[in-house]
Design a protein around this motif. Sequence first.
Motif, PDB file in Angstrom:
ATOM      1  N   ALA A 127       0.662  -1.294  -0.546  1.00 34.51           N
ATOM      2  CA  ALA A 127      -0.240   0.026  -0.193  1.00 34.51           C
ATOM      3  C   ALA A 127       1.302   1.239   0.010  1.00 34.51           C
ATOM      4  O   ALA A 127       1.358   2.368   0.208  1.00 34.51           O
ATOM      5  N   SER A 142      -2.315   4.395  -2.201  1.00 36.68           N
ATOM      6  CA  SER A 142      -3.454   3.653  -1.312  1.00 36.68           C
ATOM      7  C   SER A 142      -4.711   3.626  -1.472  1.00 36.68           C
ATOM      8  O   SER A 142      -5.500   3.163  -1.430  1.00 36.68           O
ATOM      9  N   ASP A 143      -3.838   3.557  -3.442  1.00 32.29           N
ATOM     10  CA  ASP A 143      -5.293   3.309  -4.332  1.00 32.29           C
ATOM     11  C   ASP A 143      -5.313   1.670  -4.619  1.00 32.29           C
ATOM     12  O   ASP A 143      -5.767   1.117  -6.252  1.00 32.29           O
TER      13      ASP A 143
END
Length: 161
Positions: free
Chosen positions: A146, A149-150
């Motif tokens: 991560a 964040s997507d």
Amino acid sequence: MPITSQRAAFLALVLAQMHSPYRWGAKGLKPTGSPRLFDCSGLVTWCLHEVGGPDWRATHNTDRLWDVCTPVESEAQLLPGDLVLYGRAGHTTLHGRPVTREDPNHVMVYVGAGVVVGASGGGSTTLTLADAQAAGARVKTHPRIAYRSDVLGFRRLPFTS
């Protein structure tokens, strides 16, 4: 699922490309006197082809990898050599219009222990070696899945041996 010889060779080849410059749309191009150039999906498709996999270099980008590779249900099920894809989940908007399917726009290769490697730091404006150097765009590692964040999901390549 065991680690296959083709999977191990793929992962070794991905790692051997460390620090190769990023270039938007590059699929392993090696200009005279220069290192190989990759974008994120280009690294995956070039390395897969080099270890005897299908030649997806001209036809596959992050969207196609998402669509044709086998889903991996969770991070806990990842094997070294699996793909981590990033982008927008369905039911969001893009340029004011709804996006009703997952929209991957970046791919990295899972190494193990949460580490991913891939061609990153560039984008559609990274078209020259100078652009790549200025942006720090190259094949590199990130210490956690991560790092963006997507995280959209995970996929498994069609290794045969």
